[in-house]
Design an enzyme around this catalytic site. Structure first.
Site, PDB file in Angstrom:
ATOM      1  N   SER A 150       9.163  73.514  98.714  1.00 25.02           N
ATOM      2  CA  SER A 150      10.149  74.461  99.226  1.00 25.02           C
ATOM      3  C   SER A 150      11.318  74.546  98.262  1.00 25.02           C
ATOM      4  O   SER A 150      11.664  73.559  97.597  1.00 25.02           O
ATOM      5  CB  SER A 150      10.635  73.955 100.584  1.00 25.02           C
ATOM      6  OG  SER A 150      11.780  74.665 100.985  1.00 25.02           O
ATOM      7  N   TYR A 176      13.992  66.812 106.599  1.00 23.82           N
ATOM      8  CA  TYR A 176      12.894  67.713 106.214  1.00 23.82           C
ATOM      9  C   TYR A 176      12.946  67.995 104.710  1.00 23.82           C
ATOM     10  O   TYR A 176      11.962  67.829 103.990  1.00 23.82           O
ATOM     11  CB  TYR A 176      12.964  69.030 107.001  1.00 23.82           C
ATOM     12  CG  TYR A 176      12.038  70.077 106.414  1.00 23.82           C
ATOM     13  CD1 TYR A 176      10.662  69.981 106.565  1.00 23.82           C
ATOM     14  CD2 TYR A 176      12.539  71.136 105.640  1.00 23.82           C
ATOM     15  CE1 TYR A 176       9.797  70.921 105.990  1.00 23.82           C
ATOM     16  CE2 TYR A 176      11.693  72.075 105.066  1.00 23.82           C
ATOM     17  CZ  TYR A 176      10.327  71.957 105.247  1.00 23.82           C
ATOM     18  OH  TYR A 176       9.481  72.873 104.655  1.00 23.82           O
ATOM     19  N   LYS A 180      10.278  66.785 101.499  1.00 23.03           N
ATOM     20  CA  LYS A 180       9.624  67.633 100.483  1.00 23.03           C
ATOM     21  C   LYS A 180       9.949  67.096  99.089  1.00 23.03           C
ATOM     22  O   LYS A 180       9.093  67.031  98.209  1.00 23.03           O
ATOM     23  CB  LYS A 180      10.094  69.085 100.622  1.00 23.03           C
ATOM     24  CG  LYS A 180       9.616  69.764 101.886  1.00 23.03           C
ATOM     25  CD  LYS A 180       8.191  70.277 101.767  1.00 23.03           C
ATOM     26  CE  LYS A 180       7.377  70.056 102.990  1.00 23.03           C
ATOM     27  NZ  LYS A 180       5.989  70.436 102.917  1.00 23.03           N
TER      28      LYS A 180
END
Ligand code: NAD
Ligand code: UDP
Length: 367
Positions: A150, A176, A180
Protein backbone atom coordinates in the site's frame (compact mmCIF):
# COMPACT_ATOMS: atom_id res chain seq x y z
CA UNK A 1 8.67 -30.82 4.89
CA UNK A 2 10.78 -30.95 1.76
CA UNK A 3 10.06 -29.62 -1.72
CA UNK A 4 9.28 -33.08 -3.10
CA UNK A 5 5.95 -33.63 -1.40
CA UNK A 6 4.55 -35.30 -4.53
CA UNK A 7 6.23 -37.88 -6.66
CA UNK A 8 7.33 -36.74 -10.12
CA UNK A 9 4.73 -38.84 -12.00
CA UNK A 10 1.86 -37.15 -10.24
CA UNK A 11 3.37 -33.67 -10.80
CA UNK A 12 3.66 -34.21 -14.57
CA UNK A 13 -0.11 -34.81 -14.78
CA UNK A 14 -1.03 -31.72 -12.79
CA UNK A 15 -2.05 -28.36 -14.26
CA UNK A 16 0.09 -25.42 -13.23
CA UNK A 17 -1.66 -23.24 -10.68
CA UNK A 18 -1.61 -19.75 -9.21
CA UNK A 19 -2.49 -19.53 -5.52
CA UNK A 20 -4.47 -16.43 -4.61
CA UNK A 21 -4.77 -15.78 -0.86
CA UNK A 22 -7.70 -13.53 0.05
CA UNK A 23 -9.09 -14.13 -3.44
CA UNK A 24 -12.72 -13.83 -2.29
CA UNK A 25 -12.20 -10.21 -1.20
CA UNK A 26 -12.47 -6.98 -3.15
CA UNK A 27 -9.17 -6.65 -5.05
CA UNK A 28 -8.59 -10.42 -5.02
CA UNK A 29 -11.91 -11.30 -6.65
CA UNK A 30 -11.41 -8.77 -9.46
CA UNK A 31 -7.92 -10.13 -10.08
CA UNK A 32 -9.20 -13.72 -10.11
CA UNK A 33 -11.91 -12.71 -12.60
CA UNK A 34 -9.38 -10.91 -14.79
CA UNK A 35 -6.98 -13.87 -14.79
CA UNK A 36 -9.72 -16.35 -15.63
CA UNK A 37 -11.03 -14.09 -18.39
CA UNK A 38 -7.60 -13.65 -19.93
CA UNK A 39 -5.48 -16.75 -19.37
CA UNK A 40 -5.50 -20.09 -21.11
CA UNK A 41 -6.80 -23.38 -19.78
CA UNK A 42 -3.26 -24.56 -18.98
CA UNK A 43 -3.32 -22.61 -15.72
CA UNK A 44 -5.70 -23.01 -12.78
CA UNK A 45 -6.66 -20.66 -9.98
CA UNK A 46 -6.59 -21.79 -6.36
CA UNK A 47 -8.07 -19.47 -3.73
CA UNK A 48 -7.44 -19.64 0.02
CA UNK A 49 -9.69 -17.37 2.08
CA UNK A 50 -11.03 -17.66 5.63
CA UNK A 51 -14.06 -15.50 4.69
CA UNK A 52 -13.47 -13.13 7.60
CA UNK A 53 -14.23 -10.22 5.27
CA UNK A 54 -16.09 -11.84 2.40
CA UNK A 55 -19.64 -12.93 1.92
CA UNK A 56 -20.92 -16.50 1.75
CA UNK A 57 -24.56 -16.35 0.73
CA UNK A 58 -26.62 -19.44 1.42
CA UNK A 59 -26.06 -21.86 4.29
CA UNK A 60 -24.34 -24.89 2.90
CA UNK A 61 -22.92 -23.03 -0.10
CA UNK A 62 -19.25 -23.93 -0.16
CA UNK A 63 -17.90 -21.05 -2.21
CA UNK A 64 -18.18 -17.37 -1.36
CA UNK A 65 -20.61 -15.43 -3.50
CA UNK A 66 -17.90 -13.43 -5.31
CA UNK A 67 -16.21 -16.61 -6.56
CA UNK A 68 -19.51 -18.31 -7.42
CA UNK A 69 -20.40 -15.34 -9.65
CA UNK A 70 -16.96 -15.34 -11.29
CA UNK A 71 -17.34 -19.04 -12.11
CA UNK A 72 -20.73 -18.22 -13.61
CA UNK A 73 -19.28 -15.32 -15.62
CA UNK A 74 -16.26 -17.21 -16.97
CA UNK A 75 -17.53 -20.79 -17.11
CA UNK A 76 -14.30 -21.80 -15.33
CA UNK A 77 -13.74 -23.54 -12.01
CA UNK A 78 -11.98 -21.93 -9.06
CA UNK A 79 -10.43 -24.32 -6.54
CA UNK A 80 -11.49 -22.86 -3.20
CA UNK A 81 -10.17 -23.60 0.30
CA UNK A 82 -11.96 -22.06 3.26
CA UNK A 83 -8.90 -21.79 5.47
CA UNK A 84 -6.70 -19.35 7.30
CA UNK A 85 -3.22 -18.64 5.94
CA UNK A 86 -1.96 -19.24 9.51
CA UNK A 87 -3.19 -22.85 9.45
CA UNK A 88 0.10 -24.55 8.55
CA UNK A 89 -1.29 -28.03 7.98
CA UNK A 90 -4.16 -26.82 5.81
CA UNK A 91 -1.75 -24.68 3.78
CA UNK A 92 0.57 -27.66 3.25
CA UNK A 93 -2.39 -29.62 1.91
CA UNK A 94 -3.18 -26.86 -0.60
CA UNK A 95 0.40 -26.99 -1.90
CA UNK A 96 0.25 -30.80 -2.04
CA UNK A 97 -3.01 -30.80 -3.98
CA UNK A 98 -1.93 -28.33 -6.67
CA UNK A 99 1.16 -27.58 -8.70
CA UNK A 100 1.52 -24.03 -7.44
CA UNK A 101 3.94 -21.90 -9.46
CA UNK A 102 3.43 -18.58 -7.78
CA UNK A 103 1.34 -16.84 -5.14
CA UNK A 104 -0.61 -13.59 -5.17
CA UNK A 105 -0.98 -12.66 -1.51
CA UNK A 106 -4.01 -10.45 -0.79
CA UNK A 107 -5.16 -11.99 2.51
CA UNK A 108 -4.97 -9.42 5.29
CA UNK A 109 -7.07 -7.40 7.70
CA UNK A 110 -7.34 -3.86 6.36
CA UNK A 111 -9.47 -1.58 8.59
CA UNK A 112 -7.12 1.18 9.72
CA UNK A 113 -9.21 2.28 12.73
CA UNK A 114 -9.78 -1.27 13.94
CA UNK A 115 -6.04 -1.94 13.74
CA UNK A 116 -5.48 0.74 16.40
CA UNK A 117 -7.80 -1.03 18.86
CA UNK A 118 -6.78 -4.58 17.88
CA UNK A 119 -3.06 -4.39 17.06
CA UNK A 120 -2.32 -8.00 18.01
CA UNK A 121 -5.04 -9.34 15.68
CA UNK A 122 -3.59 -7.24 12.85
CA UNK A 123 0.02 -8.29 13.41
CA UNK A 124 -1.12 -11.92 13.78
CA UNK A 125 -3.08 -11.98 10.53
CA UNK A 126 -0.94 -9.67 8.42
CA UNK A 127 2.62 -10.31 9.64
CA UNK A 128 2.56 -13.73 11.28
CA UNK A 129 0.17 -15.07 8.61
CA UNK A 130 2.47 -13.79 5.88
CA UNK A 131 5.50 -15.48 7.51
CA UNK A 132 3.57 -18.77 7.72
CA UNK A 133 2.68 -18.51 4.04
CA UNK A 134 6.34 -17.90 3.14
CA UNK A 135 7.47 -20.92 5.18
CA UNK A 136 4.99 -23.18 3.41
CA UNK A 137 5.98 -21.74 0.02
CA UNK A 138 9.66 -22.36 0.78
CA UNK A 139 8.95 -25.92 1.93
CA UNK A 140 7.26 -26.64 -1.40
CA UNK A 141 9.91 -24.93 -3.53
CA UNK A 142 7.66 -22.00 -4.53
CA UNK A 143 9.53 -18.68 -4.54
CA UNK A 144 7.50 -16.34 -6.74
CA UNK A 145 5.23 -13.90 -4.97
CA UNK A 146 3.12 -10.86 -5.77
CA UNK A 147 2.33 -8.99 -2.55
CA UNK A 148 -0.50 -6.49 -1.89
CA UNK A 149 1.26 -3.53 -0.39
CA UNK A 150 0.00 0.00 0.00
CA UNK A 151 1.06 3.59 -0.51
CA UNK A 152 0.50 3.85 3.25
CA UNK A 153 4.09 2.52 3.72
CA UNK A 154 5.37 5.97 2.61
CA UNK A 155 3.77 7.69 5.64
CA UNK A 156 3.60 11.51 5.45
CA UNK A 157 4.89 12.42 1.96
CA UNK A 158 8.23 14.26 2.03
CA UNK A 159 7.80 15.02 -1.68
CA UNK A 160 5.21 14.47 -4.40
CA UNK A 161 4.57 12.53 -6.51
CA UNK A 162 5.51 9.51 -4.39
CA UNK A 163 8.05 7.39 -6.20
CA UNK A 164 9.43 4.08 -4.99
CA UNK A 165 12.68 5.64 -3.70
CA UNK A 166 10.69 7.73 -1.17
CA UNK A 167 11.57 6.50 2.37
CA UNK A 168 9.14 4.05 3.92
CA UNK A 169 8.25 3.23 7.51
CA UNK A 170 8.69 6.69 9.07
CA UNK A 171 5.71 8.36 10.71
CA UNK A 172 3.26 5.52 10.15
CA UNK A 173 0.26 6.22 12.33
CA UNK A 174 -1.41 2.82 12.75
CA UNK A 175 -0.70 -0.92 13.09
CA UNK A 176 -2.29 -1.70 9.68
CA UNK A 177 0.19 0.56 7.89
CA UNK A 178 3.08 -0.77 9.97
CA UNK A 179 2.04 -4.37 9.19
CA UNK A 180 2.38 -3.63 5.44
CA UNK A 181 5.77 -1.97 6.05
CA UNK A 182 7.00 -4.85 8.26
CA UNK A 183 6.00 -7.40 5.59
CA UNK A 184 7.99 -5.50 2.97
CA UNK A 185 11.06 -5.54 5.25
CA UNK A 186 10.60 -9.28 5.87
CA UNK A 187 10.36 -9.90 2.11
CA UNK A 188 13.58 -7.91 1.54
CA UNK A 189 15.36 -10.09 4.13
CA UNK A 190 13.95 -13.22 2.54
CA UNK A 191 15.17 -12.20 -0.91
CA UNK A 192 18.60 -11.37 0.51
CA UNK A 193 18.79 -14.78 2.18
CA UNK A 194 18.10 -16.85 -0.93
CA UNK A 195 18.42 -15.75 -4.56
CA UNK A 196 15.59 -18.09 -5.55
CA UNK A 197 12.96 -15.62 -4.33
CA UNK A 198 11.25 -13.21 -6.73
CA UNK A 199 8.93 -10.81 -4.93
CA UNK A 200 6.96 -7.98 -6.51
CA UNK A 201 5.36 -5.78 -3.89
CA UNK A 202 2.62 -3.76 -5.52
CA UNK A 203 1.98 -0.55 -3.62
CA UNK A 204 -1.65 0.27 -4.40
CA UNK A 205 -2.86 3.82 -4.11
CA UNK A 206 -6.66 4.05 -3.57
CA UNK A 207 -8.50 1.13 -5.23
CA UNK A 208 -12.06 1.94 -6.32
CA UNK A 209 -14.54 0.82 -8.98
CA UNK A 210 -16.00 -2.53 -9.83
CA UNK A 211 -16.10 -5.09 -12.62
CA UNK A 212 -17.77 -3.51 -15.70
CA UNK A 213 -20.47 -6.20 -15.59
CA UNK A 214 -21.65 -4.80 -12.24
CA UNK A 215 -21.80 -8.36 -10.90
CA UNK A 216 -18.86 -8.15 -8.49
CA UNK A 217 -17.70 -5.14 -6.49
CA UNK A 218 -16.67 -3.83 -3.10
CA UNK A 219 -18.89 -5.01 -0.24
CA UNK A 220 -17.63 -3.52 3.03
CA UNK A 221 -19.00 -4.88 6.28
CA UNK A 222 -20.80 -2.23 8.33
CA UNK A 223 -20.33 1.46 7.64
CA UNK A 224 -17.61 1.98 5.04
CA UNK A 225 -14.36 3.57 6.20
CA UNK A 226 -13.28 4.54 2.69
CA UNK A 227 -14.56 7.44 0.67
CA UNK A 228 -15.83 5.79 -2.54
CA UNK A 229 -18.03 3.08 -0.95
CA UNK A 230 -19.36 5.70 1.47
CA UNK A 231 -20.34 8.03 -1.38
CA UNK A 232 -21.91 5.10 -3.26
CA UNK A 233 -24.02 4.14 -0.22
CA UNK A 234 -25.21 7.73 0.19
CA UNK A 235 -26.15 7.83 -3.51
CA UNK A 236 -28.13 4.59 -3.22
CA UNK A 237 -29.94 5.84 -0.11
CA UNK A 238 -28.36 3.55 2.49
CA UNK A 239 -26.57 6.40 4.24
CA UNK A 240 -27.85 9.93 4.75
CA UNK A 241 -24.89 12.17 4.02
CA UNK A 242 -21.15 12.14 3.58
CA UNK A 243 -18.97 13.68 6.24
CA UNK A 244 -16.07 15.43 4.56
CA UNK A 245 -13.10 15.02 6.88
CA UNK A 246 -11.51 18.45 6.86
CA UNK A 247 -11.89 21.41 4.49
CA UNK A 248 -8.77 23.35 5.44
CA UNK A 249 -6.04 21.31 3.77
CA UNK A 250 -3.70 23.14 1.38
CA UNK A 251 -5.46 21.68 -1.70
CA UNK A 252 -7.60 22.90 -4.58
CA UNK A 253 -10.76 23.12 -2.43
CA UNK A 254 -9.42 22.39 1.06
CA UNK A 255 -10.38 18.70 1.06
CA UNK A 256 -7.99 15.74 1.01
CA UNK A 257 -6.50 14.61 -2.30
CA UNK A 258 -5.86 10.96 -3.23
CA UNK A 259 -4.84 8.93 -6.26
CA UNK A 260 -7.87 6.72 -7.01
CA UNK A 261 -7.15 3.74 -9.26
CA UNK A 262 -9.69 1.44 -10.88
CA UNK A 263 -9.71 -2.10 -9.46
CA UNK A 264 -9.74 -3.49 -13.03
CA UNK A 265 -6.51 -1.59 -13.70
CA UNK A 266 -5.09 -3.10 -10.50
CA UNK A 267 -6.09 -6.56 -11.73
CA UNK A 268 -4.17 -5.90 -14.95
CA UNK A 269 -1.19 -4.79 -12.87
CA UNK A 270 -1.14 -8.17 -11.11
CA UNK A 271 -1.23 -9.96 -14.46
CA UNK A 272 1.67 -7.74 -15.56
CA UNK A 273 3.63 -8.70 -12.44
CA UNK A 274 3.04 -12.42 -13.05
CA UNK A 275 4.39 -12.03 -16.59
CA UNK A 276 7.63 -10.56 -15.16
CA UNK A 277 8.49 -13.74 -13.30
CA UNK A 278 9.79 -15.18 -16.56
CA UNK A 279 12.45 -12.45 -16.75
CA UNK A 280 15.73 -12.97 -14.89
CA UNK A 281 15.99 -9.33 -13.82
CA UNK A 282 12.95 -9.90 -11.61
CA UNK A 283 14.65 -12.01 -8.99
CA UNK A 284 14.89 -10.36 -5.59
CA UNK A 285 12.58 -7.75 -4.10
CA UNK A 286 10.85 -5.11 -6.25
CA UNK A 287 8.40 -2.51 -4.94
CA UNK A 288 6.21 -0.96 -7.63
CA UNK A 289 3.51 1.72 -7.31
CA UNK A 290 0.10 1.12 -8.87
CA UNK A 291 -1.64 4.47 -9.20
CA UNK A 292 -2.73 6.87 -11.92
CA UNK A 293 -0.39 9.74 -11.05
CA UNK A 294 -3.36 12.12 -10.65
CA UNK A 295 -5.01 13.18 -7.42
CA UNK A 296 -8.62 14.16 -6.86
CA UNK A 297 -10.12 15.95 -3.87
CA UNK A 298 -13.05 14.64 -1.83
CA UNK A 299 -15.38 17.22 -3.37
CA UNK A 300 -14.16 16.40 -6.89
CA UNK A 301 -15.02 12.77 -6.15
CA UNK A 302 -18.50 13.76 -4.98
CA UNK A 303 -19.09 15.80 -8.16
CA UNK A 304 -17.83 12.98 -10.43
CA UNK A 305 -20.05 10.45 -8.66
CA UNK A 306 -23.11 12.69 -8.91
CA UNK A 307 -22.46 13.09 -12.65
CA UNK A 308 -22.06 9.32 -13.18
CA UNK A 309 -25.06 8.28 -11.08
CA UNK A 310 -27.48 11.14 -11.64
CA UNK A 311 -28.01 11.09 -7.84
CA UNK A 312 -27.33 13.81 -5.29
CA UNK A 313 -24.73 13.08 -2.64
CA UNK A 314 -25.41 15.40 0.32
CA UNK A 315 -22.32 16.24 2.37
CA UNK A 316 -21.20 18.37 5.25
CA UNK A 317 -17.81 19.30 6.55
CA UNK A 318 -16.60 17.46 9.67
CA UNK A 319 -13.33 17.55 11.60
CA UNK A 320 -10.14 16.18 10.04
CA UNK A 321 -9.66 12.43 10.55
CA UNK A 322 -6.68 11.61 12.75
CA UNK A 323 -3.70 10.30 10.80
CA UNK A 324 -4.88 11.60 7.40
CA UNK A 325 -2.38 13.23 5.06
CA UNK A 326 -3.43 16.19 2.92
CA UNK A 327 -2.29 14.98 -0.48
CA UNK A 328 -1.13 11.68 -1.86
CA UNK A 329 -0.48 10.62 -5.45
CA UNK A 330 1.84 8.27 -7.24
CA UNK A 331 4.69 8.50 -9.62
CA UNK A 332 3.53 5.52 -11.65
CA UNK A 333 6.39 5.55 -14.17
CA UNK A 334 8.22 2.52 -12.74
CA UNK A 335 5.17 0.33 -13.38
CA UNK A 336 5.09 1.60 -16.98
CA UNK A 337 8.80 0.89 -17.47
CA UNK A 338 8.95 -2.50 -15.77
CA UNK A 339 5.48 -4.06 -16.04
CA UNK A 340 4.38 -2.24 -19.18
CA UNK A 341 1.40 -1.20 -17.05
CA UNK A 342 -0.50 2.05 -17.06
CA UNK A 343 -3.87 2.81 -15.47
CA UNK A 344 -6.24 3.16 -18.41
CA UNK A 345 -9.55 3.92 -16.78
CA UNK A 346 -10.77 7.45 -16.01
CA UNK A 347 -12.44 8.86 -12.93
CA UNK A 348 -15.74 8.74 -14.86
CA UNK A 349 -15.18 4.98 -15.45
CA UNK A 350 -14.43 4.45 -11.74
CA UNK A 351 -17.66 6.19 -10.73
CA UNK A 352 -19.84 4.60 -13.46
CA UNK A 353 -18.63 1.08 -12.63
CA UNK A 354 -19.04 1.60 -8.88
CA UNK A 355 -22.56 2.88 -9.49
CA UNK A 356 -23.49 -0.07 -11.75
CA UNK A 357 -22.50 -2.44 -8.93
CA UNK A 358 -23.99 -0.38 -6.07
CA UNK A 359 -27.30 0.42 -7.80
CA UNK A 360 -27.91 -3.23 -8.68
CA UNK A 361 -26.60 -4.47 -5.28
CA UNK A 362 -27.68 -1.83 -2.74
CA UNK A 363 -26.82 -4.28 0.05
CA UNK A 364 -23.78 -5.77 -1.64
CA UNK A 365 -23.71 -9.54 -2.13
CA UNK A 366 -26.57 -9.91 0.36
CA UNK A 367 -28.93 -8.08 -2.04
P1 NAD B 1 -10.67 -7.53 1.47
O1 NAD B 1 -10.87 -7.53 2.94
O2 NAD B 1 -11.83 -7.29 0.60
O3 NAD B 1 -9.98 -8.90 1.02
C1 NAD B 1 -9.08 -9.60 1.85
C2 NAD B 1 -9.53 -11.05 1.89
O4 NAD B 1 -8.62 -11.79 2.71
C3 NAD B 1 -10.93 -11.23 2.48
O5 NAD B 1 -11.73 -12.02 1.62
C4 NAD B 1 -10.68 -11.93 3.82
O6 NAD B 1 -11.75 -12.82 4.14
C5 NAD B 1 -9.37 -12.65 3.56
N1 NAD B 1 -8.54 -12.87 4.75
C6 NAD B 1 -8.22 -11.99 5.72
N2 NAD B 1 -7.42 -12.57 6.64
C7 NAD B 1 -7.22 -13.85 6.23
C8 NAD B 1 -6.49 -14.95 6.74
N3 NAD B 1 -5.78 -14.85 7.90
N4 NAD B 1 -6.49 -16.13 6.07
C9 NAD B 1 -7.19 -16.24 4.90
N5 NAD B 1 -7.91 -15.23 4.38
C10 NAD B 1 -7.93 -14.05 5.03
O7 NAD B 1 -9.51 -6.46 1.17
P2 NAD B 1 -9.04 -5.84 -0.22
O8 NAD B 1 -9.47 -4.44 -0.28
O9 NAD B 1 -9.36 -6.75 -1.32
O10 NAD B 1 -7.47 -5.83 0.01
C11 NAD B 1 -6.65 -6.89 -0.45
C12 NAD B 1 -5.21 -6.59 -0.07
O11 NAD B 1 -4.83 -5.33 -0.64
C13 NAD B 1 -4.97 -6.49 1.42
O12 NAD B 1 -3.71 -7.09 1.71
C14 NAD B 1 -4.90 -5.00 1.66
O13 NAD B 1 -4.09 -4.69 2.78
C15 NAD B 1 -4.27 -4.51 0.37
N6 NAD B 1 -4.62 -3.12 0.06
C16 NAD B 1 -5.94 -2.76 -0.04
C17 NAD B 1 -6.26 -1.43 -0.29
C18 NAD B 1 -7.71 -0.99 -0.36
O14 NAD B 1 -7.97 0.18 -0.17
N7 NAD B 1 -8.63 -1.88 -0.68
C19 NAD B 1 -5.23 -0.47 -0.47
C20 NAD B 1 -3.90 -0.89 -0.38
C21 NAD B 1 -3.60 -2.21 -0.11
N1 UDP C 1 -12.91 10.84 3.51
C1 UDP C 1 -13.97 11.65 3.87
N2 UDP C 1 -15.10 11.08 4.39
C2 UDP C 1 -15.22 9.72 4.54
C3 UDP C 1 -14.14 8.89 4.15
C4 UDP C 1 -12.99 9.49 3.65
O1 UDP C 1 -13.88 12.88 3.74
O2 UDP C 1 -16.27 9.26 5.02
C5 UDP C 1 -11.70 11.45 2.93
C6 UDP C 1 -10.41 11.17 3.70
O3 UDP C 1 -10.23 12.14 4.70
C7 UDP C 1 -9.36 11.24 2.58
C8 UDP C 1 -10.11 10.71 1.36
O4 UDP C 1 -11.50 10.87 1.64
O5 UDP C 1 -9.00 12.57 2.32
C9 UDP C 1 -9.84 9.23 1.06
O6 UDP C 1 -10.08 8.48 2.24
P1 UDP C 1 -10.02 6.89 2.24
O7 UDP C 1 -10.29 6.43 3.63
O8 UDP C 1 -10.89 6.37 1.16
O9 UDP C 1 -8.50 6.57 1.81
P2 UDP C 1 -7.13 6.87 2.57
O10 UDP C 1 -7.33 8.01 3.50
O11 UDP C 1 -6.79 5.61 3.26
O12 UDP C 1 -6.18 7.20 1.48
Amino acid sequence: MGGDTLNEDKRIDMTRAILVTGGAGYVGSHTVAYLLENMGNDLEIVVVDNLINSYRSKPGQKKPESLRIIEDMTGKTIHFYNCDIRDVQAMHRVFQNHLIECVIHFAALKAVGESVTKPLEYYQANVSGTCTLFEVMRDHGVHKLVYSSSCTVYGEPQRLPLDETHPTGAGLTNPYGRSKYFCEEIMKDLCASDKKWSVISLRYFNPVGAHPSGRIGEDPRGTPNNLMPYIAQVAVGRLEELQVFGSDYPTVDGTGVRDYVHVQDLAEGHAGALACFNKTEFTGFHAINLGTGTGYSVLQMVAAFEAASGKRVPWRVAARRAGDVAVNYADASLAARTLGWRARRTLADMCADTWRWQSTHPHGYAT
